[in-house]
Design an enzyme around this catalytic site. Sequence first.
Site, short mmCIF file in Angstrom:
data_model
loop_
_atom_site.label_atom_id
_atom_site.label_comp_id
_atom_site.label_asym_id
_atom_site.label_seq_id
_atom_site.Cartn_x
_atom_site.Cartn_y
_atom_site.Cartn_z
N CYS A 185 57.65 23.63 -39.71
CA CYS A 185 57.87 22.65 -38.66
C CYS A 185 58.54 23.36 -37.50
O CYS A 185 58.78 24.55 -37.53
CB CYS A 185 58.76 21.54 -39.17
SG CYS A 185 58.28 20.96 -40.80
N ARG A 203 52.18 25.15 -34.10
CA ARG A 203 52.54 25.43 -35.48
C ARG A 203 52.17 24.27 -36.41
O ARG A 203 52.38 24.33 -37.60
CB ARG A 203 54.05 25.65 -35.59
CG ARG A 203 54.52 26.88 -34.86
CD ARG A 203 56.01 26.90 -34.83
NE ARG A 203 56.55 26.96 -36.17
CZ ARG A 203 56.87 28.09 -36.79
NH1 ARG A 203 56.70 29.22 -36.17
NH2 ARG A 203 57.34 28.09 -38.00
N TRP A 244 55.54 19.27 -39.96
CA TRP A 244 54.29 19.55 -40.68
C TRP A 244 54.67 19.35 -42.13
O TRP A 244 55.29 20.20 -42.74
CB TRP A 244 53.82 20.97 -40.38
CG TRP A 244 52.38 21.14 -40.62
CD1 TRP A 244 51.35 20.76 -39.80
CD2 TRP A 244 51.76 21.74 -41.76
NE1 TRP A 244 50.15 21.07 -40.36
CE2 TRP A 244 50.36 21.68 -41.55
CE3 TRP A 244 52.22 22.32 -42.93
CZ2 TRP A 244 49.44 22.17 -42.48
CZ3 TRP A 244 51.31 22.81 -43.85
CH2 TRP A 244 49.93 22.73 -43.62
N ASN A 258 63.88 22.81 -41.16
CA ASN A 258 62.66 23.50 -41.60
C ASN A 258 62.96 24.14 -42.93
O ASN A 258 64.08 24.64 -43.14
CB ASN A 258 62.28 24.64 -40.65
CG ASN A 258 61.71 24.12 -39.36
OD1 ASN A 258 61.49 22.93 -39.20
ND2 ASN A 258 61.47 25.04 -38.44
N GLY A 259 61.97 24.20 -43.81
CA GLY A 259 62.18 24.84 -45.11
C GLY A 259 62.10 23.83 -46.22
O GLY A 259 61.67 22.69 -46.02
N GLU A 277 35.00 37.21 -51.74
CA GLU A 277 35.88 36.83 -50.63
C GLU A 277 35.88 37.93 -49.56
O GLU A 277 35.86 37.64 -48.37
CB GLU A 277 37.29 36.54 -51.17
CG GLU A 277 38.34 36.20 -50.12
CD GLU A 277 38.01 34.98 -49.25
OE1 GLU A 277 37.07 34.25 -49.54
OE2 GLU A 277 38.72 34.80 -48.24
N LYS A 329 34.70 37.27 -45.70
CA LYS A 329 35.55 37.55 -44.53
C LYS A 329 34.76 38.36 -43.51
O LYS A 329 34.78 38.07 -42.32
CB LYS A 329 36.81 38.34 -44.91
CG LYS A 329 37.94 37.61 -45.58
CD LYS A 329 38.58 36.52 -44.77
CE LYS A 329 37.93 35.24 -44.90
NZ LYS A 329 38.04 34.18 -45.70
N GLU A 370 31.88 36.30 -41.86
CA GLU A 370 32.39 35.21 -41.01
C GLU A 370 32.80 35.71 -39.62
O GLU A 370 32.52 35.07 -38.62
CB GLU A 370 33.65 34.59 -41.63
CG GLU A 370 33.40 33.56 -42.69
CD GLU A 370 34.71 33.03 -43.27
OE1 GLU A 370 34.80 31.82 -43.44
OE2 GLU A 370 35.63 33.82 -43.57
N HIS A 381 20.43 45.58 -61.44
CA HIS A 381 19.33 44.63 -61.63
C HIS A 381 18.67 44.26 -60.30
O HIS A 381 18.08 43.19 -60.17
CB HIS A 381 19.84 43.38 -62.35
CG HIS A 381 20.41 43.69 -63.69
ND1 HIS A 381 19.63 44.15 -64.74
CD2 HIS A 381 21.67 43.66 -64.17
CE1 HIS A 381 20.40 44.36 -65.80
NE2 HIS A 381 21.66 44.09 -65.47
N LYS A 414 37.01 25.22 -38.55
CA LYS A 414 38.13 25.37 -39.49
C LYS A 414 38.05 24.33 -40.59
O LYS A 414 38.36 24.60 -41.74
CB LYS A 414 39.45 25.22 -38.70
CG LYS A 414 40.69 25.44 -39.53
CD LYS A 414 40.79 26.89 -39.95
CE LYS A 414 41.86 27.11 -41.01
NZ LYS A 414 41.56 28.33 -41.79
C1 G6P Z 1 35.16 25.99 -43.69
C2 G6P Z 1 36.08 27.10 -43.27
C3 G6P Z 1 36.37 28.03 -44.45
C4 G6P Z 1 36.92 27.24 -45.61
C5 G6P Z 1 35.98 26.08 -46.01
C6 G6P Z 1 36.65 25.14 -46.97
O1 G6P Z 1 33.90 26.49 -43.96
O2 G6P Z 1 35.51 27.83 -42.22
O3 G6P Z 1 37.32 29.01 -44.08
O4 G6P Z 1 37.10 28.08 -46.72
O5 G6P Z 1 35.66 25.31 -44.85
O6 G6P Z 1 37.72 24.53 -46.32
P1 G6P Z 1 38.94 23.85 -47.03
O7 G6P Z 1 39.80 23.32 -45.92
O8 G6P Z 1 38.38 22.75 -47.89
O9 G6P Z 1 39.62 24.87 -47.86
#
Ligand code: G6P
Length: 611
Positions: A2, A27, A75, A101-102, A484, A488, A491, A507, A606
């Site tokens: 926060c 934030r 937050w 905060n915390g 993963e 990355k 993306e 294979h 996002k």
């Molecule tokens: C979108 C984002 C990804 C994320 C996915 C799932 O595709 O670009 O980065 O992993 O959604 O999102 P979530 O908020 O459910 O983890």
Amino acid sequence: MCGIVGYIGDRNAVPLLLEGLHRLEYRGYDSSGVTVLEQGHLETRKAVGKIAELELHLANGSAPHGNLGIAHTRWATHGAPNRINAHPHLDCTGEIAIVHNGIIENAAVLRQKLQQLGHVFRSETDTEVVAHLIEEAYDGGGLEGAVRAALTQVEGAYGLAIMSSRDPDTLVAARKGSPLLLGIGENGEYFIASDVAAVLAQTRQVIYLDDGEIAVLRRDGYNITELAGGAISKEVKQIEWDLEAIERGGFEHFMMKEIFEQPETLRNTMRGRLLEEEGTVRLGGITLSAAELKGIKRVIVTACGTSWHAGLLGGYMMEELVRVPVEVEYASEFRYRNPVVDENTLCIAISQSGETADTLAAMREAKRRGAIVMGIVNAVGSTIARESDFGMYLHAGPEIGVASTKAFTSQVVALAQFTLLMGRLRTLSVLQGREIVAALRRLPEQVERVLELDDAIREIARIYKSATNFLYLGRGYNYPTALEGALKLKEISYIHAEGLPAAEMKHGPIALIDENMPVVIVAPQDGVYSKVLSNVQEVKARGGRIIAVVTEGDTELDGMVDHVIPIPRAIDLLTPVLATVPLQLLAYHIAVMRGCNVDMPRNLAKSVTVE
Ligand code: G6P
């Protein structure tokens, strides 16, 4: 995660506090509030939503007028994001106001104790206990003394700004584990803020508080001491950064800031949860009894994207340590199948945002079919969090970069903690449990060490930045790491990348190997290490160029691979956390070198709230 702002001086506090809150809005926000000392009384105003809502509320009603005040943008971590839970929080008398905060770890115990003493609580927050503790400790000796006495009882992390109508010329700030600084304005005015962005428009002279320090601000000066009482002299720093750079913590992109936040976010995901002695965890959000948890016969994990990768890891962990059958499925697939679900099935929905449409639909479908639903979510109060029967929050703070980084490592650690809880109810001895707790405890510091490899990884990125394809290989727990790592890279750099279980290479994909196909092999010394070694040889024999993530001190691969990225040794199930960090950095540097917009890659969002 926060934001805090406080002001003492000669000017009207509200506009200054609002300006500070606006600067902290990046934030995250779900509610905000302000308290000002007006003619001897504390006046508090709060609103749900963005700071603009609070501003509107102040403009419509009577904005309090005074030159001492504190403000907060929240937050949520404890309690839903609503007006009552918004800060500032007051004591019973309404004469003490605090913003925080915390996380106060022993909030539940303190709350009970204070209630027995007659204190009446209004919110569900952990913060409110601190206001009542200060009230209890106030013995006429002034706010500072009361704060000191109260804080001796508090466990956990805090950045606090505190004011009281009983002490109208004092603003107190205290820090332990949550950032806080003092802004030194002109002509006897001072600010408190959780982030320098909040005060920058007013002053560039700041003092950063360290853990265990308390600052007392008056119009005629300030005084910083240790919580225990010892005097300290602090350096005044001149801030040179521009505002935008500050929002990104001095990093060029949010993604990099978030990668570097991981030691801290992992600490937050574990804060107050690890029980060393008992070799298990305390998860406040898991409201099922031990008997109910033992009644779970099957687990379905459902998620999308990066969260699904964390889910795969969770599946491996739970099968190994809980001995319960687990299925991990893309939410988009699960929702339209005719899955077998019964009342002994636990469905775990994993989501950073808590709003992903497919994950939400899958979770609802599982619920409709009688499953118990658990959410592992970062955004407090989000739809998935609300609709789950129970769950765990990540406490990783807002993630702004579209490519998920810190949420992923926190998800893995959350799943490891849930696995430990379930495992200790079924198969794991206290000694095995303690080993996992100790390994979790070491993790943030180990991630710090991995981050020190940033320069070396940037050099590797330079060599491969023009590649058009990449393969990522891993086995066992590090097969999801390979997925993963590849995700990355694609993306944010738009390079085609595939993650594969290393042995599947032969294979088919092995046909792709030549000197133009960089291969990232995740090969820490875990249970499948020797198997991965033979896969490395297969790639090498075909002229592939190899970047290997290995355990520190492992020299076996030296002659066989082109680049080595050493990570600290960890128990098998936690190696993906350490191995993913260099892959995040590799993707990041390649994308930056290719001139890509890493924080907002093309075509991505996002939070995908449509099907
Ligand atoms: C979108 C984002 C990804 C994320 C996915 C799932 O595709 O670009 O980065 O992993 O959604 O999102 P979530 O908020 O459910 O983890």
